[in-house]
Design a protein around this motif. Structure first.
Motif, mmCIF file in Angstrom:
data_model
loop_
_atom_site.group_PDB
_atom_site.id
_atom_site.type_symbol
_atom_site.label_atom_id
_atom_site.label_comp_id
_atom_site.label_asym_id
_atom_site.label_seq_id
_atom_site.Cartn_x
_atom_site.Cartn_y
_atom_site.Cartn_z
ATOM 1 N N ASP A 13 26.314 36.610 39.663
ATOM 2 C CA ASP A 13 27.384 37.249 40.448
ATOM 3 C C ASP A 13 27.768 36.410 41.663
ATOM 4 O O ASP A 13 28.932 36.390 42.068
ATOM 5 C CB ASP A 13 26.981 38.655 40.877
ATOM 6 C CG ASP A 13 27.071 39.656 39.726
ATOM 7 O OD1 ASP A 13 27.764 39.351 38.732
ATOM 8 O OD2 ASP A 13 26.467 40.740 39.829
ATOM 9 N N THR A 14 26.812 35.715 42.256
ATOM 10 C CA THR A 14 27.115 34.826 43.387
ATOM 11 C C THR A 14 28.030 33.705 42.922
ATOM 12 O O THR A 14 29.011 33.370 43.595
ATOM 13 C CB THR A 14 25.826 34.259 43.996
ATOM 14 O OG1 THR A 14 25.027 35.338 44.505
ATOM 15 C CG2 THR A 14 26.125 33.287 45.120
ATOM 16 N N LYS A 16 30.078 33.795 40.409
ATOM 17 C CA LYS A 16 31.394 34.382 40.129
ATOM 18 C C LYS A 16 32.172 34.598 41.421
ATOM 19 O O LYS A 16 33.383 34.386 41.469
ATOM 20 C CB LYS A 16 31.249 35.717 39.379
ATOM 21 C CG LYS A 16 30.853 35.547 37.946
ATOM 22 C CD LYS A 16 30.880 36.781 37.076
ATOM 23 C CE LYS A 16 30.839 38.120 37.701
ATOM 24 N NZ LYS A 16 30.725 39.237 36.766
ATOM 25 N N ALA A 17 31.490 35.012 42.484
ATOM 26 C CA ALA A 17 32.153 35.209 43.778
ATOM 27 C C ALA A 17 32.678 33.888 44.318
ATOM 28 O O ALA A 17 33.816 33.809 44.800
ATOM 29 C CB ALA A 17 31.200 35.860 44.776
ATOM 30 N N TYR A 20 35.719 32.989 42.432
ATOM 31 C CA TYR A 20 36.844 33.837 42.822
ATOM 32 C C TYR A 20 37.582 33.230 44.015
ATOM 33 O O TYR A 20 38.801 33.105 44.009
ATOM 34 C CB TYR A 20 36.351 35.250 43.157
ATOM 35 C CG TYR A 20 37.431 36.164 43.662
ATOM 36 C CD1 TYR A 20 38.172 36.946 42.790
ATOM 37 C CD2 TYR A 20 37.734 36.240 45.024
ATOM 38 C CE1 TYR A 20 39.182 37.776 43.247
ATOM 39 C CE2 TYR A 20 38.743 37.065 45.486
ATOM 40 C CZ TYR A 20 39.458 37.833 44.595
ATOM 41 O OH TYR A 20 40.464 38.641 45.053
ATOM 42 N N TYR A 101 29.337 42.045 43.284
ATOM 43 C CA TYR A 101 30.610 41.436 42.885
ATOM 44 C C TYR A 101 31.707 42.487 43.002
ATOM 45 O O TYR A 101 31.738 43.450 42.233
ATOM 46 C CB TYR A 101 30.494 40.901 41.459
ATOM 47 C CG TYR A 101 31.722 40.174 40.988
ATOM 48 C CD1 TYR A 101 32.070 38.952 41.539
ATOM 49 C CD2 TYR A 101 32.534 40.712 40.007
ATOM 50 C CE1 TYR A 101 33.193 38.267 41.111
ATOM 51 C CE2 TYR A 101 33.665 40.045 39.570
ATOM 52 C CZ TYR A 101 33.987 38.825 40.125
ATOM 53 O OH TYR A 101 35.113 38.155 39.713
#
Length: 110
Positions: A13-14, A16-17, A20, A101
């Motif tokens: 998730d990190t 993915k952030a 983003y 997230y």
């Protein structure tokens, strides 16, 4: 916007952030929780924005122990000692923050 991403290098998730914000060409500062941790002031600011219960990673083996600590200050001290208890990524934008997230919230910050 002054974005800070607190995360773990092996956290999906990190990553993915980070992707983003990179895709939107928004500058951010990445802080590795395993290496640098989080300061008391930053943790307090995030807690005020998100809430203490939403900050705790329920998948962490010691998460259940935090529920038995009666005082919020004791829980914060435990998180400062072991920042891997935080749900990652923790994303700060000034006084606003998210844990986990949350692209829908980040979109509102743009």
């Amino acid at each position: 916007m002054n974005i800070q991403i607190f995360g773990k290098s092996k956290c999906f998730d990190t990553k993915k952030a980070e992707r983003y914000f990179k895709e939107r060409r928004i500058k951010y500062q990445y802080i590795d929780l395993n290496r640098y941790g989080i300061s008391r002031g930053e943790l307090q600011s995030v807690k005020n924005a998100v809430g203490l219960d939403d900050l705790i990673d329920e998948k962490h083996p010691d998460a259940a122990l935090l529920r038995y600590l009666a005082r919020a200050d004791d829980r914060l001290e435990r998180i400062l000692e072991d920042p891997t208890l935080l749900k990652t990524p923790v994303v700060r934008n000034g006084k606003q923050a998210t844990a986990g997230y949350c692209p829908d919230v980040w979109k509102q910050w743009e």
